[in-house]
Design an enzyme around this catalytic site. Structure first.
Site, PDB file in Angstrom:
ATOM      1  N   HIS A  90      -2.979   7.386   3.203  1.00  0.00           N
ATOM      2  CA  HIS A  90      -3.452   6.152   2.583  1.00  0.00           C
ATOM      3  C   HIS A  90      -4.810   5.813   3.195  1.00  0.00           C
ATOM      4  O   HIS A  90      -5.018   5.940   4.400  1.00  0.00           O
ATOM      5  CB  HIS A  90      -2.438   5.035   2.828  1.00  0.00           C
ATOM      6  CG  HIS A  90      -2.947   3.680   2.473  1.00  0.00           C
ATOM      7  ND1 HIS A  90      -3.540   3.412   1.262  1.00  0.00           N
ATOM      8  CD2 HIS A  90      -2.968   2.509   3.172  1.00  0.00           C
ATOM      9  CE1 HIS A  90      -3.917   2.143   1.242  1.00  0.00           C
ATOM     10  NE2 HIS A  90      -3.579   1.576   2.382  1.00  0.00           N
ATOM     11  N   CYS A  98       0.825  -1.227   0.000  1.00  0.00           N
ATOM     12  CA  CYS A  98       0.000   0.000   0.000  1.00  0.00           C
ATOM     13  C   CYS A  98       0.850   1.265   0.000  1.00  0.00           C
ATOM     14  O   CYS A  98       0.343   2.357  -0.242  1.00  0.00           O
ATOM     15  CB  CYS A  98      -0.946   0.005   1.197  1.00  0.00           C
ATOM     16  SG  CYS A  98      -2.134  -1.344   1.144  1.00  0.00           S
ATOM     17  N   ASN A 115     -10.031   0.223   0.589  1.00  0.00           N
ATOM     18  CA  ASN A 115      -8.573   0.331   0.501  1.00  0.00           C
ATOM     19  C   ASN A 115      -8.123  -0.173  -0.874  1.00  0.00           C
ATOM     20  O   ASN A 115      -8.146  -1.373  -1.130  1.00  0.00           O
ATOM     21  CB  ASN A 115      -7.952  -0.499   1.639  1.00  0.00           C
ATOM     22  CG  ASN A 115      -6.430  -0.496   1.617  1.00  0.00           C
ATOM     23  OD1 ASN A 115      -5.813  -0.036   0.670  1.00  0.00           O
ATOM     24  ND2 ASN A 115      -5.837  -1.033   2.671  1.00  0.00           N
TER      25      ASN A 115
END
Ligand code: COA
Length: 333
Positions: free
Chosen positions: A255, A115, A285
């Site tokens: 994020h 990520c 996500n």
């Protein structure tokens, strides 16, 4: 040293929407309320079966090129951050994308930092422009984690969505652009979030498929703590190192992993809610794509003004995390 900024942004989200209600209707022991309350996610996008990472990357890349007013021949280097490439071993997704975009005589490579992939790729790509070796670098971040989650595991499948984001990095006016980038890693926390098998350590087998060890495993609570304890102090350090104060931040772009992580970070950084960019409710996500997607949306909405200080913070498996501080604008060179 040449100043490097984001001169174009792009995004792509698959059309298929999977709502919390859809997940409840799949028969999982969960509720729409639980998912929204514990994660902030209302729905996520899932790539149709015939769409791969390179397909999503292509759309986001074209969008970013158009936004930057550049053609494919203007690009000198292509970096694709992904942990869900089209092919497990090779060729790289970057090479597939280079061909589809018609980029000629350029290097193209994949970068893997889960990520945190966008933050790492942005930092890497910027070095080539900063040094004067290259004029325009295209960074595309894409992930298709819906293929790697167990859709019967209520603690994991609710979190992830598919998508792609892209930026063009080029020279900007002095004192604009990326002011500071800080990258971090802590491999001793690797087992908190991993796909345990299917790589060179334990190759794919029937047993692995049966045990679903080719899919994401996560210690959610530990990842939550690790995330907050890692990137929040790093943002504080980076802001200080850049000679700025927290009050100077116009936009914080974390994020998008869990709304509670974002809220806690904003609280610790004493940031007003209107300075924190959030779109997790729509997309979940999207791994390395989350920051460039939200950057593209904010730019399209005309949110960023000349001189705005934008702090981007990524974190993810590895464990990895990173901070990039950007002064927006100066795109006249
Ligand atoms: N619906 C209902 N109950 C659920 C659930 C769901 N979808 N998922 C988990 N639960 C249950 C658990 O089984 C547990 O039950 P138990 O107490 O009977 O054992 C209970 O809820 C609490 O579990 P816990 O893991 O403590 O919940 P949580 O509040 O920490 O939320 C996550 C779980 C996964 C949402 C949260 O930990 C998280 O988001 N962590 C970070 C993950 C992340 O960001 N990963 C990507 C990093 S890039």
């Amino acid at each position: 040293m040449i100043s490097v900024g984001i001169t174009g942004t792009g995004k792509y989200l698959p059309e298929k929407v999977v709502t919390n209600e859809d997940i409840v209707n799949m028969g999982l022991d969960t509720s729409t309320e639980w998912i929204e309350e514990r994660t902030g996610i209302k729905e996520r996008r899932v790539a149709e079966e015939n769409i791969s990472s390179s397909d999503m990357a292509f759309e986001a890349a074209e969008d970013a090129l158009k936004d930057a007013g550049l053609d494919s021949e203007d690009i000198d280097l292509l970096i694709v951050s992904t942990t869900t490439p089209d092919y497990q071993v090779f060729p790289s997704t970057a090479c597939l994308l280079q061909d589809r975009l018609g980029l000629r005589n350029v290097g193209a490579f994949d970068l893997s930092a889960a990520c945190t992939g966008f933050s790492y790729a942005l930092t890497t790509g910027a070095q080539f422009v900063k040094s004067g070796d290259m004029k325009n670098v295209l960074v595309v971040s894409v992930d298709c984690l819906s293929r790697f989650v167990d859709w019967t595991d209520r603690s994991i499948c609710i979190l992830f969505g598919d998508g792609a984001g892209a930026v063009v990095l080029s020279e900007v006016d002095k004192d604009y652009g990326i002011l500071l980038s800080e990258l971090y890693s802590q491999g001793d926390a690797a087992d908190l979030l991993m796909v345990p098998a299917g790589g060179s350590r334990r190759m794919m087998s029937m047993d692995i498929l049966e045990q679903k060890e080719n899919l994401v495993r996560m210690d959610g609570r530990a990842v939550f703590k690790m995330a907050v304890n890692s990137f929040v102090p790093s943002v504080l350090n980076a802001v200080k190192k850049a000679g700025l104060s927290l009050d100077d931040i116009n936009y914080f772009v974390p994020h998008q992993a869990n709304l509670r992580i974002i809220d806690l970070a904003a609280q610790k950084l004493k940031l007003d809610k209107n300075k924190v960019l959030i779109n997790i409710q729509k997309y979940g996500n999207t791994s390395s794509a989350s920051i460039p997607i939200i950057m593209a949306e904010a730019k399209r909405e005309g949110l960023f003004k000349d001189g705005d200080i934008i702090v981007m913070a990524g974190f993810g498996a590895g464990f990895t995390w990173a901070v990039n501080i950007l002064r927006w604008g100066g795109i006249n060179v």
